[in-house]
Design an enzyme around this catalytic site. Structure first.
Site, PDB file in Angstrom:
ATOM      1  N   LYS A   1      -3.059  -6.713   4.080  1.00  0.00           N
ATOM      2  CA  LYS A   1      -1.945  -6.531   3.145  1.00  0.00           C
ATOM      3  C   LYS A   1      -0.595  -6.362   3.840  1.00  0.00           C
ATOM      4  CE  LYS A   1      -2.244  -1.587   1.973  1.00  0.00           C
ATOM      5  NZ  LYS A   1      -3.413  -1.142   2.730  1.00  0.00           N
TER       6      LYS A   1
ATOM      7  N   ARG B   1     -12.213   3.806   2.095  1.00  0.00           N
ATOM      8  CA  ARG B   1     -12.514   4.181   0.706  1.00  0.00           C
ATOM      9  C   ARG B   1     -12.880   2.934  -0.100  1.00  0.00           C
ATOM     10  NH1 ARG B   1     -10.145   0.683  -0.931  1.00  0.00           N
ATOM     11  NH2 ARG B   1      -7.915   0.347  -1.214  1.00  0.00           N
TER      12      ARG B   1
ATOM     13  N   ASP C   1      -1.365   2.820  -8.669  1.00  0.00           N
ATOM     14  CA  ASP C   1      -0.916   4.079  -8.047  1.00  0.00           C
ATOM     15  C   ASP C   1       0.579   4.049  -7.770  1.00  0.00           C
ATOM     16  OD1 ASP C   1      -1.242   2.202  -5.972  1.00  0.00           O
ATOM     17  OD2 ASP C   1      -2.123   3.626  -4.561  1.00  0.00           O
TER      18      ASP C   1
ATOM     19  N   SER D   1      -9.664  -0.209   3.030  1.00  0.00           N
ATOM     20  CA  SER D   1      -8.656   0.708   3.537  1.00  0.00           C
ATOM     21  C   SER D   1      -8.760   1.057   5.009  1.00  0.00           C
ATOM     22  CB  SER D   1      -8.753   2.004   2.734  1.00  0.00           C
ATOM     23  OG  SER D   1      -7.539   2.252   2.190  1.00  0.00           O
ATOM     24  N   SER D   2      -8.985   0.033   5.820  1.00  0.00           N
ATOM     25  CA  SER D   2      -9.029   0.303   7.248  1.00  0.00           C
ATOM     26  C   SER D   2      -7.663   0.779   7.732  1.00  0.00           C
ATOM     27  CB  SER D   2      -9.446  -0.945   8.009  1.00  0.00           C
ATOM     28  OG  SER D   2      -8.529  -1.979   7.755  1.00  0.00           O
TER      29      SER D   2
ATOM     30  N   GLY E   1     -10.252  -4.669   2.148  1.00  0.00           N
ATOM     31  CA  GLY E   1     -10.015  -3.907   0.918  1.00  0.00           C
ATOM     32  C   GLY E   1     -10.672  -2.539   0.930  1.00  0.00           C
TER      33      GLY E   1
ATOM     34  N   HIS F   1      -3.924  -1.330  -8.355  1.00  0.00           N
ATOM     35  CA  HIS F   1      -2.486  -1.627  -8.412  1.00  0.00           C
ATOM     36  C   HIS F   1      -1.773  -0.811  -9.479  1.00  0.00           C
ATOM     37  CE1 HIS F   1      -2.106  -4.833  -5.445  1.00  0.00           C
ATOM     38  NE2 HIS F   1      -3.333  -5.183  -5.786  1.00  0.00           N
TER      39      HIS F   1
ATOM     40  N   ASP G   1      -5.128   5.310  -1.121  1.00  0.00           N
ATOM     41  CA  ASP G   1      -6.009   5.177   0.047  1.00  0.00           C
ATOM     42  C   ASP G   1      -5.970   6.437   0.905  1.00  0.00           C
ATOM     43  OD1 ASP G   1      -5.906   2.718  -1.058  1.00  0.00           O
ATOM     44  OD2 ASP G   1      -4.989   1.704   0.659  1.00  0.00           O
TER      45      ASP G   1
HETATM   46  C1  GLA Z   1      -3.743  -0.960  -1.395  1.00  0.00           C
HETATM   47  C2  GLA Z   1      -2.709   0.150  -1.388  1.00  0.00           C
HETATM   48  C3  GLA Z   1      -3.021   1.189  -2.463  1.00  0.00           C
HETATM   49  C4  GLA Z   1      -3.242   0.540  -3.818  1.00  0.00           C
HETATM   50  C5  GLA Z   1      -4.225  -0.641  -3.703  1.00  0.00           C
HETATM   51  C6  GLA Z   1      -4.351  -1.419  -4.982  1.00  0.00           C
HETATM   52  O1  GLA Z   1      -4.977  -0.491  -0.988  1.00  0.00           O
HETATM   53  O2  GLA Z   1      -2.634   0.765  -0.128  1.00  0.00           O
HETATM   54  O3  GLA Z   1      -1.989   2.143  -2.505  1.00  0.00           O
HETATM   55  O4  GLA Z   1      -2.040   0.148  -4.399  1.00  0.00           O
HETATM   56  O5  GLA Z   1      -3.852  -1.538  -2.686  1.00  0.00           O
HETATM   57  O6  GLA Z   1      -4.886  -0.642  -5.988  1.00  0.00           O
END
Ligand code: GLA
Length: 566
Positions: free
Chosen positions: A294, A58, A67, A196-197, A194, A65, A249
């Site tokens: 992350k 996505r 959610d 969302s893999s 960033g 930051h 995500d």
């Molecule tokens: C990561 C987390 C999400 C969100 C973003 C920052 O992708 O998995 O839940 O907190 O960081 O917006």
């Protein structure tokens, strides 16, 4: 405005690629990858896959930051995805594998040659010792070893499997056991970028194990989860790799629909609303090439921000005398409070159906402005822009004693630090939540001047980036460079006037990864060329590699299961 109960819809089971990608043209681009996946599956396992589970990455347009503070966000699914071909291991090939017959044993292969074959199986752990017969006690939950200190590709596969085991193979029964499964993974969501893999891996793994265990077929079908339930399982699963992530995500990956972004809100329960984007808006992703995983850095970065924003909420609720804890006689039961809950309680809207009224966005906006004012009145003079608030100082002002604070705030969130920042973090969250509301409103407004809509959206994106960089400290110098390069397109002569770039920001957790820029449809090609040429880290790269670093994206289809029909 149509509000679809998108989170309540069933997970789609498709039998054509056109359905999977939402259009024939997009499906055609991916057909060769699918063919290769199926061919390789047969070569590696000696039998055909019965399903392919697909989950996209996505891009978050705005709402970074927030959610995990329970505020709504606005992501969209991208075309890039993780595919997992899978099948129950047939009796005829079981003998070829060590432990091939063991309940739920998995042979996991990856098309990427960097990742080697993994064989693992779940066990049931009970705490009474090995000499107690399994059927004499309530059987313990399923367990898979995931070493959080050394995450590997299969850790995410296991994380997905975990939820399937414990939600669908009841711990209290010894009879219901998962089948042995073969899986083959491939994907083109760049890891640590960033996009969302990790959520795409965990969602597709969850779906693959559900599918291979027949949860979408025949008599088991009634137990299959809805999209919303899958999001919740996938969120829980991802915490198994050590990240206290919010639900953005997973929601985008599972619930997204082609052609629209999603406004995802979490209170009073998960809700997703498709949001159409202005006709001329195109979002372009660019990879800074700074890899930021992350999960690996969670203790010092992502989870620390979760801890800081939760602590800011606790201090505010204490200061405002809000009744956030439950009492039982003389005992007070402490719990985590989010900034959104502070807002709801302060506005008198807290609890269940009443809280839903806050989704009347006018109320939500008013509440946000109030709480922002309170945060400024209280947190600002108290802590200012200090980034070195000690744990003791924080505990002193929380109204909790040290043991309670550690238990509630530090044991559940895996963060490691001695210094915290509170005011700037809370300010970012509250202001960013307001930006999301504004962005959504502009997209939903009928009529109006297209150009001025794009300018407003772009400004919100620029402000969001600046706040991520300055207040939330989650950007990276190279990401800031890339944002500058993108914004400088406005100086470029395109033949139709100056380049129409409206805004550019980091996307996702940050500390590296991708940017997303809002560009006028007619200028996309020139913009991509400009960024490829001007961002220093791209120097010397081949056209093919560059194409995977900078690309335009249309909101794509969410996750699904593809079923082979013969
Ligand atoms: C990561 C987390 C999400 C969100 C973003 C920052 O992708 O998995 O839940 O907190 O960081 O917006």
């Amino acid at each position: 405005m149509t509000v679809l109960p998108a989170a309540d819809a069933p997970i789609p089971i498709f039998t054509t690629l056109k359905e999977v990608y939402g259009s024939l043209a997009t499906a055609a681009k991916h057909a060769e990858r699918w063919d290769q996946l199926v061919r390789e599956f047969e070569t590696k396992f000696g039998h055909k896959p019965t399903y392919v589970a697909r989950a996209p990455g996505r891009v978050n347009l705005i709402g970074e930051h927030i959610d995990y503070a329970d505020f709504g966000v606005l992501p969209a699914a991208i075309e890039h995805d993780i595919l997992i071909a899978c099948a129950p291991r047939p009796a005829s090939t079981v003998a070829a594998h060590p432990d091939g017959h063991a309940p739920g044993s998995v042979v996991a292969e990856n098309l990427h040659t960097r990742y080697t074959r993994q064989v693992f199986m779940p066990t049931r752990r009970h705490t009474l010792g090995d000499d107690v017969p399994l059927d004499a006690v309530r059987v313990a939950p399923w367990h898979l070893d995931i070493d959080k200190s050394e995450l590997r590709w299969e850790s995410y596969v296991k994380a997905g499997y975990y939820g399937v085991l414990n939600h669908f193979f009841s711990p209290s029964s010894v009879s219901s056991v998962p089948v042995p499964v073969d899986i083959l993974v491939t994907g083109n969501v760049p890891p640590g970028s960033g996009l969302s893999s990790s959520a795409a891996m965990v969602v597709s793994s969850t779906l693959a194990f559900l599918a291979a265990n027949g949860i979408f077929d025949g008599e088991k079908a009634p137990t299959k989860p809805t999209k919303g339930e899958l999001v919740n399982i996938a969120m829980e699963n991802e915490r198994r790799v050590g990240v206290n992530s919010g639900g953005m995500d997973q929601s985008a990956s599972v619930i997204a629909l082609p052609g629209s972004a999603l406004y995802v809100s979490f209170v009073p329960s998960l809700h997703a609303e498709p949001i159409g984007l202005p006709r001329d808006a195109v979002f372009v992703c660019a990879n800074s090439l700074v890899v930021s995983n992350k999960a690996e850095s969670a203790k010092h970065q992502y989870n620390l921000r979760v801890a800081e924003t939760l602590a800011a909420a606790r201090l505010l609720s204490h200061r405002l005398n809000l009744q956030v804890d439950s009492t039982d006689g003389d005992n007070t039961k402490r719990r985590l409070v989010t900034l959104r809950e502070v807002l709801a309680r302060k506005s008198g809207f807290y609890q269940d159906e009443q809280d839903a009224q806050l989704e009347d966005l006018g109320q939500l906006r008013k509440g946000l402005v109030d709480v922002l004012g309170i945060a400024m009145d209280y947190l600002l003079p108290e802590f200012g822009n200090r980034t070195d608030i000690s744990l003791d100082e924080m505990i002193n002002k929380s109204g909790m004693d040290e043991a309670e604070f550690r238990e509630v705030y530090l044991s559940g969130v895996d963060a490691e630090t001695t210094k915290f920042e509170l005011y700037l973090r809370a300010q970012h969250v509250l202001e960013e939540a307001l930006k999301v509301l504004k962005f959504r409103e502009v997209c939903l407004a009928g009529g109006g001047n297209e150009e001025s809509k794009l300018q407003t959206l772009g400004k919100l994106m620029n402000d969001s980036h600046d706040s991520c960089h300055r207040q939330f400290d989650c950007s990276h110098p190279k990401v800031n460079d890339l944002v500058r390069v993108a914004r400088s397109f406005r100086e470029v002569e395109t033949g139709r006037g100056k380049g129409r770039i409206y805004g550019s920001r980091m996307t996702g957790a940050g500390w590296g990864g991708c940017t997303v820029s809002l560009v006028h449809r007619e200028d996309v090609e020139a913009f991509i060329k400009h960024v490829k040429k001007k961002y220093a880290s791209y120097e010397g790269m081949s056209e093919e590699d560059l194409a995977s670093c900078v690309f335009a994206t249309e909101p794509g289809m969410g996750a699904c299961v593809y079923k082979f029909t013969n």
